[in-house]
Design an enzyme around this catalytic site. Structure first.
Site, PDB file in Angstrom:
ATOM      1  N   CYS A   5     -10.894  -4.043  -3.650  1.00  0.00           N
ATOM      2  CA  CYS A   5      -9.777  -4.838  -4.159  1.00  0.00           C
ATOM      3  C   CYS A   5     -10.213  -6.229  -4.606  1.00  0.00           C
ATOM      4  CB  CYS A   5      -8.665  -4.897  -3.121  1.00  0.00           C
ATOM      5  SG  CYS A   5      -7.845  -3.300  -2.982  1.00  0.00           S
ATOM      6  N   GLU A  59      -3.174  -4.149  -3.310  1.00  0.00           N
ATOM      7  CA  GLU A  59      -3.657  -4.884  -4.483  1.00  0.00           C
ATOM      8  C   GLU A  59      -3.574  -4.045  -5.754  1.00  0.00           C
ATOM      9  OE1 GLU A  59      -5.027  -4.625  -1.559  1.00  0.00           O
ATOM     10  OE2 GLU A  59      -5.902  -6.508  -0.874  1.00  0.00           O
ATOM     11  N   ASN A 106       0.837  -1.205   0.000  1.00  0.00           N
ATOM     12  CA  ASN A 106       0.000   0.000   0.000  1.00  0.00           C
ATOM     13  C   ASN A 106       0.867   1.249   0.000  1.00  0.00           C
ATOM     14  OD1 ASN A 106       0.672  -0.751   2.676  1.00  0.00           O
ATOM     15  ND2 ASN A 106      -1.109   0.251   3.547  1.00  0.00           N
ATOM     16  N   VAL A 107       0.363   2.261  -0.677  1.00  0.00           N
ATOM     17  CA  VAL A 107       1.070   3.540  -0.818  1.00  0.00           C
ATOM     18  C   VAL A 107       0.068   4.646  -0.493  1.00  0.00           C
ATOM     19  CG1 VAL A 107       2.365   5.050  -2.374  1.00  0.00           C
ATOM     20  CG2 VAL A 107       2.577   2.564  -2.610  1.00  0.00           C
ATOM     21  N   GLU A 108       0.216   5.222   0.695  1.00  0.00           N
ATOM     22  CA  GLU A 108      -0.760   6.218   1.144  1.00  0.00           C
ATOM     23  C   GLU A 108      -0.404   7.618   0.650  1.00  0.00           C
ATOM     24  OE1 GLU A 108      -1.133   5.509   5.376  1.00  0.00           O
ATOM     25  OE2 GLU A 108      -2.265   3.657   4.991  1.00  0.00           O
ATOM     26  N   CYS A 165      -9.945  -5.737   0.752  1.00  0.00           N
ATOM     27  CA  CYS A 165     -11.157  -4.938   0.914  1.00  0.00           C
ATOM     28  C   CYS A 165     -12.082  -5.178  -0.284  1.00  0.00           C
ATOM     29  CB  CYS A 165     -10.813  -3.445   1.052  1.00  0.00           C
ATOM     30  SG  CYS A 165     -10.271  -2.653  -0.470  1.00  0.00           S
ATOM     31  N   CYS A 200      -4.253   0.863  -2.273  1.00  0.00           N
ATOM     32  CA  CYS A 200      -4.139  -0.415  -1.574  1.00  0.00           C
ATOM     33  C   CYS A 200      -3.019  -1.253  -2.210  1.00  0.00           C
ATOM     34  CB  CYS A 200      -5.447  -1.198  -1.682  1.00  0.00           C
ATOM     35  SG  CYS A 200      -6.741  -0.642  -0.543  1.00  0.00           S
TER      36      CYS A 200
HETATM   37  N1  THU Z   1      -5.298  -1.728   2.608  1.00  0.00           N
HETATM   38  C1  THU Z   1      -4.761  -2.447   1.579  1.00  0.00           C
HETATM   39  O1  THU Z   1      -3.656  -2.130   1.104  1.00  0.00           O
HETATM   40  N2  THU Z   1      -5.464  -3.488   1.072  1.00  0.00           N
HETATM   41  C2  THU Z   1      -6.656  -3.930   1.568  1.00  0.00           C
HETATM   42  O2  THU Z   1      -7.267  -4.825   0.994  1.00  0.00           O
HETATM   43  C3  THU Z   1      -7.177  -3.349   2.816  1.00  0.00           C
HETATM   44  C4  THU Z   1      -6.591  -2.037   3.188  1.00  0.00           C
HETATM   45  C5  THU Z   1      -4.580  -0.567   3.118  1.00  0.00           C
HETATM   46  C6  THU Z   1      -5.173   0.748   2.747  1.00  0.00           C
HETATM   47  C7  THU Z   1      -4.605   1.652   3.814  1.00  0.00           C
HETATM   48  O3  THU Z   1      -3.331   2.125   3.352  1.00  0.00           O
HETATM   49  C8  THU Z   1      -4.391   0.746   5.000  1.00  0.00           C
HETATM   50  O4  THU Z   1      -4.538  -0.581   4.531  1.00  0.00           O
HETATM   51  C9  THU Z   1      -5.399   0.978   6.122  1.00  0.00           C
HETATM   52  O5  THU Z   1      -6.690   0.921   5.630  1.00  0.00           O
END
Ligand code: THU
Length: 149
Positions: free
Chosen positions: A95, A61, A48-50, A92, A59
């Protein structure tokens, strides 16, 4: 094309954990790593890259699907996702849809309730076939267009 017995879960899990270690998650402090095996045997992964604009964070994925496309495409046959403790994490809802688009029929996912197929985690999915089916029908009458294949 690989078969179910060729799936290398150890390699998929290792790739997911390695990807998790590269996550950029300064806002949630919730690193995620995802990895999958492709139908030609290769392994793709992502983290994940916020973003300071929280809603546009990506996410893990998303990165995985990008890596899949960038490395030659193909269909995903087996998938796992881990959190910062290395524990299995459910993808999620959004995804699951992303993964469905690129899944081989019967794609396996390691989930919190055991091994599941993509159809079990996203039942009655909307996908490319629905678009194809629509394009072959006359929206007004609902009948199949004459001459359409
Ligand atoms: N996140 C994912 O990378 N994939 C998922 O399927 C669930 C959530 C990440 C998004 C965010 O950066 C962090 O988890 C908290 O929600």
């Amino acid at each position: 094309m690989i078969t179910v017995s060729d799936i290398n879960w150890d390699a998929i899990r290792a790739a997911a954990n390695e990807a998790m270690g590269k996550a950029y998650a300064p806002y949630s402090n919730f690193p995620v790593g995802a990895a999958a095996q492709v139908d030609d045997g290769r392994i793709v992964s992502g983290c994940n890259v916020e973003n300071a604009s929280y809603g546009v964070g990506l996410c893990a994925e998303c990165a995985l699907v990008s890596a899949l496309t960038m490395s030659g495409g193909g269909k995903l046959v087996a998938f796992t996702c881990v959190d910062g403790h290395g524990d299995v994490l459910m993808p999620c809802g959004r995804c699951r849809q992303l993964l469905f688009e690129h899944s081989a029929p019967g794609m396996m996912l390691e989930t919190v309730s055991g091994m599941r197929t993509i159809d079990q985690v996203l039942p009655d999915a909307f996908g490319p076939r629905e678009l194809d089916a629509y394009s072959l029908t006359d929206p007004a009458s609902g009948t199949t267009c004459e001459g359409c294949e």
